[in-house]
Design a protein around this motif. Structure first.
Motif, PDB file in Angstrom:
ATOM      1  N   LYS A  67       5.400  -4.260  -6.624  1.00  0.00           N
ATOM      2  CA  LYS A  67       5.119  -2.926  -6.563  1.00  0.00           C
ATOM      3  C   LYS A  67       5.789  -2.011  -7.628  1.00  0.00           C
ATOM      4  O   LYS A  67       4.840  -1.484  -8.329  1.00  0.00           O
ATOM      5  CB  LYS A  67       5.407  -2.185  -5.083  1.00  0.00           C
ATOM      6  CG  LYS A  67       4.687  -2.398  -4.056  1.00  0.00           C
ATOM      7  CD  LYS A  67       5.142  -1.998  -2.727  1.00  0.00           C
ATOM      8  CE  LYS A  67       4.356  -2.547  -1.551  1.00  0.00           C
ATOM      9  NZ  LYS A  67       4.929  -2.015  -0.229  1.00  0.00           N
ATOM     10  N   ILE A  68       6.908  -2.436  -7.995  1.00  0.00           N
ATOM     11  CA  ILE A  68       7.758  -1.717  -9.113  1.00  0.00           C
ATOM     12  C   ILE A  68       6.852  -2.100 -10.538  1.00  0.00           C
ATOM     13  O   ILE A  68       6.440  -1.161 -11.263  1.00  0.00           O
ATOM     14  CB  ILE A  68       9.153  -2.125  -9.135  1.00  0.00           C
ATOM     15  CG1 ILE A  68       9.855  -1.565  -7.880  1.00  0.00           C
ATOM     16  CG2 ILE A  68       9.765  -1.764 -10.423  1.00  0.00           C
ATOM     17  CD1 ILE A  68      11.226  -2.166  -7.714  1.00  0.00           C
ATOM     18  N   LEU A  69       6.646  -3.332 -10.538  1.00  0.00           N
ATOM     19  CA  LEU A  69       5.730  -3.614 -11.715  1.00  0.00           C
ATOM     20  C   LEU A  69       4.571  -3.131 -11.909  1.00  0.00           C
ATOM     21  O   LEU A  69       4.063  -2.624 -13.064  1.00  0.00           O
ATOM     22  CB  LEU A  69       5.707  -5.235 -11.969  1.00  0.00           C
ATOM     23  CG  LEU A  69       7.140  -5.887 -12.097  1.00  0.00           C
ATOM     24  CD1 LEU A  69       6.850  -7.500 -11.872  1.00  0.00           C
ATOM     25  CD2 LEU A  69       7.838  -5.489 -13.174  1.00  0.00           C
ATOM     26  N   SER A  70       3.660  -3.156 -10.971  1.00  0.00           N
ATOM     27  CA  SER A  70       2.172  -2.568 -10.672  1.00  0.00           C
ATOM     28  C   SER A  70       2.258  -1.235 -10.988  1.00  0.00           C
ATOM     29  O   SER A  70       1.197  -0.668 -11.433  1.00  0.00           O
ATOM     30  CB  SER A  70       1.411  -3.193  -9.634  1.00  0.00           C
ATOM     31  OG  SER A  70       2.036  -2.764  -8.302  1.00  0.00           O
ATOM     32  N   ASN A  71       3.236  -0.521 -10.405  1.00  0.00           N
ATOM     33  CA  ASN A  71       3.144   1.089 -10.410  1.00  0.00           C
ATOM     34  C   ASN A  71       3.842   1.565 -11.721  1.00  0.00           C
ATOM     35  O   ASN A  71       3.950   2.768 -11.851  1.00  0.00           O
ATOM     36  CB  ASN A  71       3.933   1.696  -9.311  1.00  0.00           C
ATOM     37  CG  ASN A  71       3.085   1.296  -7.782  1.00  0.00           C
ATOM     38  OD1 ASN A  71       2.002   1.015  -7.936  1.00  0.00           O
ATOM     39  ND2 ASN A  71       3.802   1.096  -6.776  1.00  0.00           N
TER      40      ASN A  71
END
Length: 96
Positions: A67-71
């Protein structure tokens, strides 16, 4: 695993080679993948990364890390395993 890539192109050897893509493969085990993801996104911003980045993470808090990477708003490609990461890294260089 053959994907027609040239692995040395992913490493800055300081001998006239340039980095065309970066593949990060982390099996964190007990290491918190969210910490790794935050470090990667911070480094990408500080370095103003200009080459494709493919990341495969596995371990503790991997879903939070994804989630951190995609956001992050950064051009980071996630992979589900090492073979998927290799295919995506080679494809990212072929697009150039």
């Amino acid at each position: 695993m053959e994907h027609k890539g040239d692995p040395h192109r992913s490493i800055d050897l300081g001998a006239g080679f340039t980095v065309e893509a970066i593949l990060v493969n982390i099996f964190g085990g007990i290491v918190n993948c969210a910490i790794i993801a935050n470090g990667i996104t911070k480094a990408c911003r500080e370095l103003e990364l200009k080459v494709p980045l493919v990341i495969r993470l596995e371990g503790t808090n991997v879903h939070e890390a994804q989630k951190i990477l995609s956001n992050s708003g950064l051009p980071i490609t996630s992979a589900i395993d090492l073979e998927d990461a290799a295919k995506k890294a080679v494809a990212s260089v072929a697009k150039k």
